[in-house]
Design a protein around this motif. Structure first.
Motif, PDB file in Angstrom:
ATOM      1  N   LYS A   7       0.801  -1.225   0.000  1.00 33.91           N
ATOM      2  CA  LYS A   7       0.000   0.000   0.000  1.00 33.91           C
ATOM      3  C   LYS A   7       0.838   1.281   0.000  1.00 33.91           C
ATOM      4  N   ILE A   8       2.144   1.160   0.152  1.00 30.56           N
ATOM      5  CA  ILE A   8       3.012   2.344   0.219  1.00 30.56           C
ATOM      6  C   ILE A   8       3.218   2.909  -1.184  1.00 30.56           C
ATOM      7  N   THR A   9       2.879   4.185  -1.342  1.00 29.39           N
ATOM      8  CA  THR A   9       3.033   4.847  -2.642  1.00 29.39           C
ATOM      9  C   THR A   9       4.470   5.361  -2.792  1.00 29.39           C
ATOM     10  N   ASP A  10       4.812   5.792  -3.993  1.00 28.70           N
ATOM     11  CA  ASP A  10       6.154   6.328  -4.238  1.00 28.70           C
ATOM     12  C   ASP A  10       6.422   7.568  -3.383  1.00 28.70           C
ATOM     13  N   CYS A  11       5.436   8.432  -3.242  1.00 25.01           N
ATOM     14  CA  CYS A  11       5.618   9.636  -2.412  1.00 25.01           C
ATOM     15  C   CYS A  11       5.793   9.272  -0.945  1.00 25.01           C
ATOM     16  N   GLU A  12       5.027   8.325  -0.471  1.00 20.55           N
ATOM     17  CA  GLU A  12       5.168   7.868   0.910  1.00 20.55           C
ATOM     18  C   GLU A  12       6.531   7.222   1.128  1.00 20.55           C
ATOM     19  N   LEU A  49       1.052  12.908   3.883  1.00 22.89           N
ATOM     20  CA  LEU A  49       1.771  11.659   3.635  1.00 22.89           C
ATOM     21  C   LEU A  49       2.084  10.935   4.937  1.00 22.89           C
ATOM     22  N   LEU A  50       2.505  11.673   5.954  1.00 26.02           N
ATOM     23  CA  LEU A  50       2.772  11.054   7.258  1.00 26.02           C
ATOM     24  C   LEU A  50       1.497  10.455   7.852  1.00 26.02           C
ATOM     25  N   ALA A  51       0.391  11.179   7.740  1.00 26.30           N
ATOM     26  CA  ALA A  51      -0.890  10.674   8.264  1.00 26.30           C
ATOM     27  C   ALA A  51      -1.284   9.384   7.557  1.00 26.30           C
ATOM     28  N   ARG A  52      -1.084   9.321   6.264  1.00 31.15           N
ATOM     29  CA  ARG A  52      -1.394   8.103   5.513  1.00 31.15           C
ATOM     30  C   ARG A  52      -0.511   6.940   5.957  1.00 31.15           C
ATOM     31  N   LEU A  53       0.780   7.215   6.145  1.00 25.32           N
ATOM     32  CA  LEU A  53       1.696   6.162   6.592  1.00 25.32           C
ATOM     33  C   LEU A  53       1.328   5.668   7.991  1.00 25.32           C
ATOM     34  N   VAL A  54       0.899   6.577   8.852  1.00 24.82           N
ATOM     35  CA  VAL A  54       0.454   6.192  10.198  1.00 24.82           C
ATOM     36  C   VAL A  54      -0.796   5.322  10.091  1.00 24.82           C
ATOM     37  N   SER A  55      -1.753   5.717   9.249  1.00 21.89           N
ATOM     38  CA  SER A  55      -2.995   4.946   9.112  1.00 21.89           C
ATOM     39  C   SER A  55      -2.746   3.570   8.490  1.00 21.89           C
ATOM     40  N   LYS A  56      -1.688   3.436   7.711  1.00 25.97           N
ATOM     41  CA  LYS A  56      -1.325   2.155   7.092  1.00 25.97           C
ATOM     42  C   LYS A  56      -0.453   1.296   8.005  1.00 25.97           C
ATOM     43  N   PRO A  71       9.752   4.816  11.655  1.00 32.96           N
ATOM     44  CA  PRO A  71       9.240   3.795  10.744  1.00 32.96           C
ATOM     45  C   PRO A  71       8.946   2.483  11.464  1.00 32.96           C
ATOM     46  N   LEU A  72       7.860   1.849  11.076  1.00 30.75           N
ATOM     47  CA  LEU A  72       7.546   0.504  11.549  1.00 30.75           C
ATOM     48  C   LEU A  72       7.964  -0.530  10.508  1.00 30.75           C
ATOM     49  N   VAL A  73       8.176  -0.060   9.285  1.00 32.80           N
ATOM     50  CA  VAL A  73       8.687  -0.884   8.187  1.00 32.80           C
ATOM     51  C   VAL A  73      10.164  -0.555   8.047  1.00 32.80           C
ATOM     52  N   THR A  74      11.016  -1.556   8.113  1.00 30.23           N
ATOM     53  CA  THR A  74      12.446  -1.295   7.980  1.00 30.23           C
ATOM     54  C   THR A  74      12.824  -1.175   6.504  1.00 30.23           C
TER      55      THR A  74
END
Length: 125
Positions: A7-12, A49-56, A71-74
């Motif tokens: 679900k991670i976009t290029d901008c994220e 973008l940060l809000a989206r990453l947090v929600s994901k 980051p929770l994803v390494t």
């Protein structure tokens, strides 16, 4: 975790790259200044973008005196997933097809080849 990475976009991903450079959580101001130096993004875009990453569930948001993000994803996990996805999508799941494509397009240097040989020889010890 794979579901999150899909679900991670290029901008994220650009935001994650900033977070991966630090050993500790970063405040929004640092993330914003780093991204604004390389990307032509407004502060509101970075917050979104940060809000989206947090929600994901790809980034952790901590409220201290201000919000901090980590980051929770390494980077290693993401790169491993992205490489496997690339090989599966473009090269029928065969890494050798990827290497052949790199060799045929001069996408790999003699130094790269020497380094790969060393890696393979160490792997076989």
């Amino acid at each position: 975790m794979e579901e999150i990475m899909e679900k991670i976009t290029d901008c994220e991903l650009e935001v994650l790259k900033v977070l991966w450079t630090s050993d500790s959580a970063l405040p929004l101001s640092v993330i914003r200044s780093t991204l604004q130096a390389t990307m032509d993004w407004e502060a509101a875009t970075i917050k979104t973008l940060l809000a989206r990453l947090v929600s994901k569930s790809a980034v952790l948001q901590e409220k201290r005196e201000i919000f901090y993000y980590s980051p929770l994803v390494t980077e290693k996990a993401y790169n491993t997933w992205a490489t496997a996805r690339l090989i599966n999508r473009l090269y029928k799941g065969k890494a050798s097809n990827l290497v052949a494509a790199l060799l045929n397009t001069d996408g790999i240097s003699k130094d790269d080849i020497a380094e790969l040989r060393q890696m393979f020889s160490e792997e076989n010890k």
